[in-house]
Design an enzyme around this catalytic site. Structure first.
Site, PDB file in Angstrom:
ATOM      1  N   SER A 136     -60.256   2.626 -50.635  1.00  0.00           N
ATOM      2  CA  SER A 136     -60.601   2.571 -49.212  1.00  0.00           C
ATOM      3  C   SER A 136     -59.456   1.998 -48.390  1.00  0.00           C
ATOM      4  O   SER A 136     -59.594   1.007 -47.675  1.00  0.00           O
ATOM      5  CB  SER A 136     -61.873   1.738 -48.993  1.00  0.00           C
ATOM      6  OG  SER A 136     -62.432   2.035 -47.724  1.00  0.00           O
ATOM      7  N   ASP A 163     -58.270  -9.576 -36.832  1.00  0.00           N
ATOM      8  CA  ASP A 163     -57.991  -8.857 -38.084  1.00  0.00           C
ATOM      9  C   ASP A 163     -56.491  -8.627 -38.290  1.00  0.00           C
ATOM     10  O   ASP A 163     -56.061  -8.291 -39.395  1.00  0.00           O
ATOM     11  CB  ASP A 163     -58.673  -7.476 -38.075  1.00  0.00           C
ATOM     12  CG  ASP A 163     -60.158  -7.545 -38.381  1.00  0.00           C
ATOM     13  OD1 ASP A 163     -60.595  -8.551 -38.972  1.00  0.00           O
ATOM     14  OD2 ASP A 163     -60.871  -6.597 -38.033  1.00  0.00           O
ATOM     15  N   THR A 188     -67.588   4.497 -50.049  1.00  0.00           N
ATOM     16  CA  THR A 188     -68.247   3.328 -49.490  1.00  0.00           C
ATOM     17  C   THR A 188     -67.683   3.022 -48.103  1.00  0.00           C
ATOM     18  O   THR A 188     -66.690   3.604 -47.681  1.00  0.00           O
ATOM     19  CB  THR A 188     -68.025   2.108 -50.395  1.00  0.00           C
ATOM     20  OG1 THR A 188     -66.612   1.906 -50.550  1.00  0.00           O
ATOM     21  CG2 THR A 188     -68.662   2.312 -51.758  1.00  0.00           C
ATOM     22  N   GLY A 189     -68.322   2.080 -47.445  1.00  0.00           N
ATOM     23  CA  GLY A 189     -67.812   1.605 -46.155  1.00  0.00           C
ATOM     24  C   GLY A 189     -68.543   0.344 -45.774  1.00  0.00           C
ATOM     25  O   GLY A 189     -69.771   0.311 -45.814  1.00  0.00           O
ATOM     26  N   SER A 190     -67.793  -0.700 -45.431  1.00  0.00           N
ATOM     27  CA  SER A 190     -68.470  -1.940 -45.052  1.00  0.00           C
ATOM     28  C   SER A 190     -67.609  -2.775 -44.122  1.00  0.00           C
ATOM     29  O   SER A 190     -66.385  -2.819 -44.249  1.00  0.00           O
ATOM     30  CB  SER A 190     -68.824  -2.770 -46.294  1.00  0.00           C
ATOM     31  OG  SER A 190     -67.660  -3.196 -46.966  1.00  0.00           O
ATOM     32  N   SER A 240     -65.866   2.658 -43.259  1.00  0.00           N
ATOM     33  CA  SER A 240     -64.913   3.490 -44.009  1.00  0.00           C
ATOM     34  C   SER A 240     -65.446   4.845 -44.431  1.00  0.00           C
ATOM     35  O   SER A 240     -64.702   5.645 -44.998  1.00  0.00           O
ATOM     36  CB  SER A 240     -64.412   2.733 -45.234  1.00  0.00           C
ATOM     37  OG  SER A 240     -63.501   1.726 -44.862  1.00  0.00           O
ATOM     38  N   ASN A 243     -57.138   1.619 -45.495  1.00  0.00           N
ATOM     39  CA  ASN A 243     -57.095   1.918 -44.063  1.00  0.00           C
ATOM     40  C   ASN A 243     -55.743   2.468 -43.630  1.00  0.00           C
ATOM     41  O   ASN A 243     -55.667   3.392 -42.813  1.00  0.00           O
ATOM     42  CB  ASN A 243     -57.388   0.656 -43.245  1.00  0.00           C
ATOM     43  CG  ASN A 243     -58.824   0.189 -43.378  1.00  0.00           C
ATOM     44  OD1 ASN A 243     -59.675   0.918 -43.863  1.00  0.00           O
ATOM     45  ND2 ASN A 243     -59.088  -1.026 -42.957  1.00  0.00           N
ATOM     46  N   LYS A 250     -63.432   7.804 -43.327  1.00  0.00           N
ATOM     47  CA  LYS A 250     -62.288   8.317 -44.083  1.00  0.00           C
ATOM     48  C   LYS A 250     -62.568   9.693 -44.660  1.00  0.00           C
ATOM     49  O   LYS A 250     -61.636  10.469 -44.918  1.00  0.00           O
ATOM     50  CB  LYS A 250     -61.916   7.345 -45.201  1.00  0.00           C
ATOM     51  CG  LYS A 250     -61.332   6.023 -44.718  1.00  0.00           C
ATOM     52  CD  LYS A 250     -60.913   5.150 -45.890  1.00  0.00           C
ATOM     53  CE  LYS A 250     -60.201   3.884 -45.436  1.00  0.00           C
ATOM     54  NZ  LYS A 250     -61.099   2.846 -44.949  1.00  0.00           N
TER      55      LYS A 250
END
Length: 966
Positions: A330, A182, A437-439, A88, A332, A91
């Site tokens: 975050s 997903d 953040t991004g995970s 993420s 999407n 973004k």
């Protein structure tokens, strides 16, 4: 002459001004000369070194960049020019481009049109149309407001239909490379220019009052567009184990599992197909609630508005407000809608590709013009590759822009809100760090700003891949954030001294190959070991050998090795034939015929789809005919229960489903799960393309819309399969003179495919079925009588085809067979456990992630050392001959047939290849001129201009090994 000099002077002055402006817009990125001695460098380097000593963190690799915005200099860089999957953090690319091109005050519109006349009485004799322009935040309440506004304008009745227009965006509903498993979840919602409630519904599961009863499911917004199937059960306790499935291409959502009777209600955002029609259903309810009457037979459908004046226009919240939710939470969906909006507004095409071009325009102004890849807006795709230095350059660029505050306001604040709410509390970084953040599995990132102790503002980016345990990545990010908040009041860590890189026998030979300029963005995990030497001297070279990477088809080396060891090279797969009764003497079976599969990957039809000897449908039909069978007064039942019913590997990409390398897996499967569509141009321009289906079966439907066009015209020919169906579409233009070719296309439900073709083959042999007889999937009952069984070729032959051709279907069938024979069940997970146990028995470490058998999923994480341990361990096994012979030979056969010809590696290197976007690998064996046997593994991940960059590196290394004399 004077005029020319004046014009030249003006031009030079203008150029100078432009250069000055550019210098102001793009900060200079000077390297701090004293970085090596800086306590910040020592502290971060020590933490990175410590991670290499723990088996749970040794595999992670990070790209880190820290830039002092006041000094215009880097304070720290580590692998800052290597590319990483950013999750993420991508973004930020999308957000900044949107602020730059659209401005913080941009608003999306949603328009309502009438196709007919609105009478003074309030009756609309025509259709009511709502057109979307990509508003990501359009809510049910907004639709209520629009309906109320129409009522205020006098609309009371619609005598036509309710139509929706989502043509502002393209019809690609998911991002490139998104994973099929997903799809049921809200974070992977489909995209459409008209979207309501983020194209998902929120399902709330409330436990029943008594254990054993089904819990209650409610959805918001309530809609008939989605069907919920409740297979849940209320159990004692407070915990919940809920699984969600939405079969591909459907709007049926299945909930399974349990919820504790004392548990809090469980919520899940679930998605749908074709969400614009969902919006139409929600819109219909809001109109009725506002008192606007619809004719009973009014339907909802899609259309495209080309003319007319809107009855009403709704405007969204400003971009700056929506960005707060996008980045703090975050989101999407917001990011993807924003990317397509950029494409639509700036390039005239509402696609992710066009939107990424807009982002590239902004990045270029920020000083980033190459060396990365963006395919979506949110970072959900693992096809995205960026560097920490690129991110920092973009963050520095923002500081010179008017929208700086809008970006910073949208970022999570450490210890306060968003995705950083629970992190860094009670540290110097709390309320000081603002960052995105991004995970996702194997990936964790953090990029943003921090105010240092000396008041300087720092931009930083920490991109981490190859994560075995996520805690270690987050801890590293938090430790660095705290250090930056204390900078420059830092002291060097006790007892730490920078270590010089280790040197090996082949360092001088291989380092230059891996350090080439074109490879700067690539992470290389490499190890070379002499099989006839022991101790440290046996390792002739290594670089990042423990780094966990995506291996692609190199994972097949583990699957095939475990299969040979656990099953034996002479193992054969059986396929059993049963009847409801013993073989009838009169040739009439008054009952059912059963076929039970045990995972034979070589079952085939006798046509161009056959790739190996083995059991064919024709052989089975011939055996039945030879037994005198003439009629079956029952069903043909296919038993594929030896494997589980998970047809696709976890993490396989949705947009690969039409391709042969992405087959569906079942214990009873035919022709590697595919049919073959042969094609060639028609006789003349304008004629239909000639298409032929193999096998000739009614199991699939081929719709041929493709046309032959004149030679030299653009070739747009394509073969695709409607998702979740067996409908194959042949479309586009095929120029005259194009050579005939074929595509193999996967089919749904492999057992039914096998059964349908078997029945068709039996009927050709004169064996008839009762009119009520069906082809169905079931299990062989205990009272059934076994008539015979058919056996495949030995495993050594199957493994040879698997590795030489890198066949994904074979690999997945073998993995599930391992689980069925040696593990708890015929599943990929059970098979992977057996593989892991096998690696351990060969002396290798097991701190790797294996999710499928072929390497098609990017969930797999493994190191070069893991792979080499298998190559080394196999060299002393009884089955080594079969294993070694199965590998492609350089310049001779398999996937290495056209590589390394005319070099010392030709007919010498035996190795398994592997390639996907951003991934390339080569691992195997080579013999030096003086007879030394070497095993090697080369794993390459990252962005490169083209695949040749990867293969050239591998070939140079392999040739160097084949030429080296000790």
């Amino acid at each position: 002459m004077n005029h020319l000099l004046k014009r030249t002077g003006v031009w030079l002055l203008t150029l100078l001004l432009l250069l000055l402006l550019n210098a102001a817009a793009v900060p200079a990125f000077a390297q701090n000369a004293a970085a090596a001695a800086d306590p910040l460098t020592a502290n971060i380097d020590k933490r990175l070194a410590d991670l290499t000593r723990d088996e749970n963190s040794v595999g992670l690799h990070a790209g880190i960049a820290v830039y002092d915005l006041n000094e215009k200099a880097f304070l720290y860089r580590h692998n800052a020019q290597r590319t990483y999957v950013p999750a993420s953090n991508l973004k930020l690319f999308t957000t900044i481009a949107a602020l730059d091109k659209l401005g913080p005050d941009y608003q999306w519109k949603t328009e309502v049109y009438a196709s007919g006349r609105l009478l003074p009485s309030g009756v609309l004799n025509g259709d009511l149309i709502v057109k979307g322009y990509g508003d990501p935040g359009l809510s049910v309440e907004d639709l209520q407001g629009i309906a109320a506004a129409l009522k205020e304008k006098g609309l009371t009745q619609v005598n036509g239909d309710l139509l929706v227009d989502d043509s502002y965006f393209d019809d690609v509903r998911l991002g490139s490379g998104w994973m099929w498993d997903d799809e049921p979840y809200g974070y992977s919602a489909q995209l459409s220019a008209l979207a309501v409630h983020k194209n998902s519904i929120t399902v709330t599961i409330t436990p029943a009052k008594q254990a054993g009863e089904a819990p209650t499911l409610t959805m918001e917004p309530d809609t008939s567009y989605i069907r919920l199937v409740n297979n849940l059960k209320t159990v004692e306790g407070t915990t919940s184990e809920v699984s969600v499935e939405r079969p591909r291409g459907t709007n049926t959502v299945v909930f399974s599992g349990t919820i504790g009777i004392q548990a809090q209600p469980y919520q899940e955002d679930v998605t749908m197909e074709d969400p614009a029609l969902f919006a139409a259903e929600v819109w219909k309810r809001q109109l009725a609630a506002a008192g606007i009457t619809l004719r009973p037979q009014a339907k909802t459908a899609k259309t495209t508005v080309t003319t007319g004046v809107p009855l009403h226009t709704h405007l969204s919240k400003p971009l700056s407000e929506l960005l707060v939710e996008l980045n703090k939470e975050s989101d999407n969906f917001y990011a993807e809608m924003l990317l397509k909006t950029l494409g639509a507004t700036q390039k005239g095409e509402g696609s992710a590709k066009a939107g990424s071009e807009v982002v590239a325009d902004v990045l270029k102004r920020a000083g980033v013009d190459a060396g990365y890849q963006q395919v979506d807006g949110s970072g959900l795709s693992r096809f995205n590759w960026i560097t920490a230095e690129q991110m920092v350059k973009l963050l520095a660029f923002v500081q010179e822009q008017e929208y700086r505050d809008a970006l910073e306001t949208s970022l999570p604040i450490a210890g306060v809100d968003g995705t950083l709410k629970s992190r860094l509390q009670g540290t110097p970084a709390e309320r000081n760090v603002i960052a995105k953040t991004g995970s996702m599995g194997g990936v964790n990132s953090l990029s943003g700003y921090v105010t240092a102790k000396n008041g300087h503002k720092l931009a930083f980016s920490i991109l981490i891949n190859g994560i075995y345990k996520s805690k270690y990545a987050r801890d590293l990010q938090d430790q660095i954030a705290i250090l930056l908040a204390q900078y420059p009041e830092l002291s060097a860590p006790d007892g730490y001294e920078a270590q010089e890189p280790a040197t090996y026998k082949l360092s001088a030979l291989l380092d230059p190959i891996l350090d080439g300029a074109d490879q700067s963005g690539i992470t290389a995990g490499v190890i070379v070991k002499a099989l006839d030497e022991t101790g440290d001297d046996a390792v002739w070279y290594e670089r990042n050998a423990d780094t966990l990477m995506t291996p692609a088809s190199n994972l097949k080396l583990l699957t095939s090795a475990a299969s040979l060891i656990q099953l034996g090279s002479e193992y054969t797969f059986k396929t059993e034939l049963y009847g409801s009764a013993p073989l009838p003497k009169n040739g009439v079976l008054n009952g059912d015929l059963y076929v039970k599969g045990y995972g034979d990957p070589t079952l085939h039809t006798e046509d161009s789809l056959k790739v190996q000897e083995g059991v064919s449908v024709e052989e089975i039909a011939g055996w039945l005919k030879a037994q005198g069978i003439k009629r079956i007064n029952g069903n043909l039942v296919l038993d594929d229960s030896y494997f589980d019913d998970q047809r696709l590997g976890l993490g396989w990409a949705w947009d690969d489903e039409s391709y042969y390398y992405n087959p569906l897996i079942g214990a009873l499967a035919l022709n590697r799960g595919t049919v073959m569509v042969e094609y060639q141009p028609g006789a003349k321009a304008g004629a239909a393309v000639q298409v032929n289906l193999l096998p000739k079966t009614a199991y699939v439907k081929v719709i041929n819309e493709a046309k032959t066009v004149a030679a030299g015209e653009e070739n747009t020919f394509a073969i695709t399969r409607d998702r979740g169906t067996n409908t194959i579409r042949v479309t586009g233009n095929l120029p005259l003179g194009t050579k005939g070719d074929y595509e193999r296309v996967p089919v749904e439900e492999p057992a039914l495919y096998f059964g349908t073709v078997l029945r068709e083959t039996l009927e050709k042999e004169g064996i008839t079925f009762a009119g009520s007889g069906k082809v169905s999937v079931g299990t062989v009952p205990a009272q059934a009588v076994k008539w015979t069984e058919f056996a495949s070729q030995p495993l050594r032959e199957i493994v040879s085809y698997l590795n030489k051709k890198s066949d994904n279907f074979y690999a997945e069938m073998l993995l599930k067979t391992l689980g069925a024979v040696k593990g708890e069940e015929g599943s990929a997970a059970a098979g992977a456990t057996i593989v892991r146990d096998t690696v351990q028995s060969l002396g290798g470490p097991t701190n790797f992630d294996m999710v499928d058998g072929s390497g098609l999923t990017r969930y797999n994480l493994i190191s070069a050392r893991h792979i080499l341990s298998v190559l080394e361990g196999m060299s002393s096994q009884e089955t080594f001959g079969a294993y070694y012979d199965s590998l492609p030979v350089a310049g001779v056969d398999g996937t290495l047939q056209d590589r390394m010809k005319g070099t010392a590696a030709e007919q010498n290197v035996r190795a398994k290849t592997g390639s996907m976007t951003g991934v390339n690998s080569l691992s195997g064996y080579v013999t030096t001129p003086d007879g030394k046997k070497l095993a090697f593994s080369i794993l390459l991940n990252g962005y490169a201009k083209d695949g040749k960059t990867f293969t050239d590196m591998q070939d140079q290394i392999a040739i160097a090994l084949a030429s080296f004399q000790d």
